[in-house]
Design an enzyme around this catalytic site. Structure first.
Site, mmCIF file in Angstrom:
data_model
loop_
_atom_site.group_PDB
_atom_site.id
_atom_site.type_symbol
_atom_site.label_atom_id
_atom_site.label_comp_id
_atom_site.label_asym_id
_atom_site.label_seq_id
_atom_site.Cartn_x
_atom_site.Cartn_y
_atom_site.Cartn_z
ATOM 1 N N ALA A 111 0.854 -1.187 0.000
ATOM 2 C CA ALA A 111 0.000 0.000 0.000
ATOM 3 C C ALA A 111 0.887 1.233 0.000
ATOM 4 C CB ALA A 111 -0.928 0.008 1.206
ATOM 5 N N ASP A 112 0.372 2.304 -0.555
ATOM 6 C CA ASP A 112 1.087 3.573 -0.543
ATOM 7 C C ASP A 112 0.806 4.352 0.737
ATOM 8 O OD1 ASP A 112 2.260 3.372 -3.250
ATOM 9 O OD2 ASP A 112 0.157 3.373 -3.851
ATOM 10 N N GLY A 162 1.977 1.696 -8.235
ATOM 11 C CA GLY A 162 2.548 0.828 -9.261
ATOM 12 C C GLY A 162 1.679 0.680 -10.484
ATOM 13 N N GLU A 201 -5.477 -5.033 -8.792
ATOM 14 C CA GLU A 201 -5.267 -5.231 -7.362
ATOM 15 C C GLU A 201 -6.588 -5.222 -6.603
ATOM 16 O OE1 GLU A 201 -0.811 -3.353 -6.629
ATOM 17 O OE2 GLU A 201 -2.540 -2.021 -6.662
#
Length: 260
Positions: free
Chosen positions: A91-92, A105, A111
């Site tokens: 996760a960002d 990404g 996802e």
């Protein structure tokens, strides 16, 4: 394990190593995309080799599928697998309610499809990805290429009614061309600074013509595994936080060529 890894890579490895311990023989497993997920794929492949686990894996991007196959993991399509026991992904950003921003990404659509087709989603990240409020990381929104600028304008207009601090929208580029996803769509990165109501924003974005999906993962993550450079691992699940530790120095040589 190479000795010159950066602290953030050590943290990503620690989270990955702990998360793959949740995988059991015979499972169908979703494999995420990104630098942290790449560590996880390596750790999972090591377990398969050492323990003889029989797994069926579904990748969330072409590059994850290529890495997994190169390491001997069995990759099938989601249609072939039909449903998954577990998905492990990065996760960002992640907030205290386990809401996420994903898509750095450029694989957010696959996802989210894979994660929601799983009994359980486990998110792995270095500890710096845990935030009080989402939004410092730009929110990716996948849109179809046709009329993307009109879609961006509609998004900007609707942001005026949302609890956000910024309204800057940028088309993600790959060199001098717009980046294309595995589905041949483009990504708009929304620089919002802070998102006060992620659920309302997600619903709004997906109602705009041209938007395919957004990078807000709401009520999807079940478990958050946070790694630290010293090998400490925190697991957040059901409002409970527990701590453990991973021996980073005892890692196998398969990680020596992972330069992410």
């Amino acid at each position: 394990m190479p000795t010159d890894l950066s602290p953030i890579d050590k943290a990503k490895f620690a989270a990955s190593r702990r998360a793959v311990d949740l995988v059991q023989d015979g499972m169908k497993v979703g494999l995420g995309t990104g630098s942290t997920a790449a560590w996880m794929v390596r750790c999972l492949a090591e377990r398969v080799r050492e323990e003889g686990l029989r797994l069926t894996c579904v990748a969330t991007s072409t590059r994850t599928a290529e890495l997994a196959r190169s390491l001997g993991l069995t990759i099938v399509t989601l249609d072939e697998a039909k449903w998954l026991d577990l998905t492990i992904d990065g996760a960002d950003e992640a907030d205290g309610a386990l809401n996420l921003i994903k898509g750095g990404g450029a694989a957010l659509l696959q996802e989210k499809i894979v994660a929601t087709a799983s009994d359980r989603m486990v998110v792995i990240a270095d500890a710096a990805k845990e935030v009080r409020a989402l939004g410092a990381f730009p929110l990716p929104v996948e849109v179809i290429p046709f009329g993307w600028s009109a879609t961006a304008r509609l998004i900007e207009e609707h942001l005026a009614a949302q609890d956000v601090l910024g309204h800057d929208i940028r088309l993600r580029m790959a060199g001098d061309q717009p980046l294309r996803t595995d589905e041949n769509n483009v990504i708009l990165d929304l620089h919002l600074k802070r998102i006060g109501n992620p659920r309302a924003l997600s619903l709004m974005l997906n109602q705009i013509a041209g938007v395919v999906e957004n990078g807000l993962f709401i009520d999807i993550c079940d478990t958050l595994v946070l790694g630290h450079p010293d090998g400490k691992v925190e697991t957040v699940e059901g409002g409970t936080r527990t701590e453990g530790r991973v021996d980073i120095a005892a890692s196998a040589n398969i990680f020596a060529d992972l330069g992410e």
